[in-house]
Write a protein that holds these residues in place. Structure first.
Motif, short mmCIF file in Angstrom:
data_model
loop_
_atom_site.label_atom_id
_atom_site.label_comp_id
_atom_site.label_asym_id
_atom_site.label_seq_id
_atom_site.Cartn_x
_atom_site.Cartn_y
_atom_site.Cartn_z
N ALA A 162 0.87 -1.22 -0.02
CA ALA A 162 -0.07 0.05 0.03
C ALA A 162 0.80 1.24 -0.09
O ALA A 162 0.78 2.23 -0.94
N CYS A 163 1.93 1.24 0.99
CA CYS A 163 2.78 2.45 1.02
C CYS A 163 3.57 2.70 -0.28
O CYS A 163 3.71 3.70 -0.82
N LYS A 164 4.14 1.60 -0.80
CA LYS A 164 4.72 1.55 -2.09
C LYS A 164 3.79 2.08 -3.03
O LYS A 164 4.54 2.97 -3.85
N LEU A 165 2.61 1.55 -3.48
CA LEU A 165 1.65 2.24 -4.36
C LEU A 165 1.43 3.61 -4.09
O LEU A 165 1.38 4.50 -5.05
N LEU A 166 1.10 3.88 -2.99
CA LEU A 166 0.78 5.32 -2.68
C LEU A 166 1.83 6.50 -2.63
O LEU A 166 1.90 7.63 -2.22
#
Length: 163
Positions: free
Chosen positions: A16-20
């Motif tokens: 999630a943090c990687k995508l965001l």
């Protein structure tokens, strides 16, 4: 040479943090459920529901229910990708239709089985008029008996002289 901002042995951010494109903090609500190895899971969920909405849903739930909720959200998101209009409801309707069809086929097969068993019993039982189905009572001398009777396998007798 180490990159700036990364400490030695640092763990990669969750999917999630990687995508965001944000830093994954220790208290990240997404990290336990969207590991970096499975980026497609969060990508689909984010596309269908949005990261903010999923975050709100997970914040409301207790930690012991979050795993089940994430599994359900991922399943619903995948169903929405496959069928944008009906999603899970379409899958459930399809499965119910298949279940009804299979139950009907099972009922027909069971009825056919009963029918075949009935036919097999009729074929293996000799008709009442055949000699192979006749049995005479044991220890009875019929030589002097004028009213002779046939006794069948089921024990019911029929007189030869009655009309």
């Amino acid at each position: 040479m180490r990159r700036k901002g990364h400490s030695h042995g640092a763990v990669s951010p969750c999917a999630a943090c990687k995508l965001l494109r944000r830093k994954c903090v220790k208290e990240c609500v997404f990290a336990p459920y969207f590991p970096a190895k499975e980026p497609y899971k969060f990508a689909i969920v984010h596309r269908i529901f949005g990261a903010s909405n999923v975050n709100k849903m997970l914040q409301v739930l207790s930690e012991n229910h979050r795993s089940d909720a994430v599994n359900s959200i991922v399943y619903e998101a995948n169903a929405r990708v496959q069928d944008p209009v009906y999603g899970c409801v379409g899958i459930i309707s399809s499965l119910q239709g298949q279940l009804e069809t299979l139950q009907t086929q099972l009922a027909f097969a069971q009825a056919e089985l009963v029918h075949m068993k009935t036919l097999h019993r009729i074929d293996t039982k000799p008709p009442p008029y055949m000699a192979s189905g006749i049995s005479l009572p044991a220890n009875k001398d019929l030589s002097n008996d004028i009213d002779m009777a046939f006794v069948y396998e089921n024990g019911v007798g029929e007189s030869l002289w009655s009309c």
